[in-house]
Write a protein that holds these residues in place. Structure first.
Motif: not given
Length: 149
Positions: A59-60, A67-68, A78-83
């Motif tokens: 979970f983010a 953005l995920i 991880k690519k969609a929301a690197p931050d």
């Protein structure tokens, strides 16, 4: 004493060689257990839980988590929301199950070996010691000498 001579003595000792063999066998055994878990056990567990792969469970949270896309794999997240801070607990579940299964298998192996050792000890204790012909003859001679004295 030279470094090479010291190392040679260390390497030739039985303990160092036994340790090396144990590490090599342990590595191979680890691969077998990993294969059993990944190829046999995890698909069954994943089918019961409903997820094909535990490593994609996460979970983010935090900045960028929105953005995920829903249902994205861990790599895609991880690519969609690197931050974003991604709490990927699915891989931990997989590693924990691997550890528990490995510990169970090692426990069962040690238990089986201990059972075999106990059987061997019981057979050794149960079998009466039969004196050899030489011992029997010496015992008779001793007893005859006692009666004459």
């Amino acid at each position: 004493m030279g470094f090479v001579k010291e190392f040679k003595e260390f390497a030739i000792k039985g303990n160092a060689f036994d340790l090396a063999v144990g590490v090599i066998i342990g590595g191979a055994f680890g691969k077998i257990v990993t294969s059993v878990i990944d190829d046999l056990v995890m698909p069954i567990i994943a089918a019961m839980v409903g997820k094909p792969d535990f490593s994609s469970i996460y979970f983010a949270m935090g900045k960028g988590a929105e953005l995920i896309p829903q249902g994205a794999s861990l790599a895609d997240a991880k690519k969609a929301a690197p931050d974003a801070s991604i709490f990927a607990y699915g891989n931990f579940i997989t590693v924990a199950i691997n550890f528990l299964l490995l510990a169970l298998i090692v426990f069962m192996m040690v238990k089986a070996i201990n059972r075999m050792k106990k059987k061997e000890e019981a057979v050794a204790v149960a079998a009466p010691v039969v004196p050899t012909a030489e011992e029997t003859l010496l015992t008779e001679i001793r007893d005859l000498l006692k009666t004459k004295a």
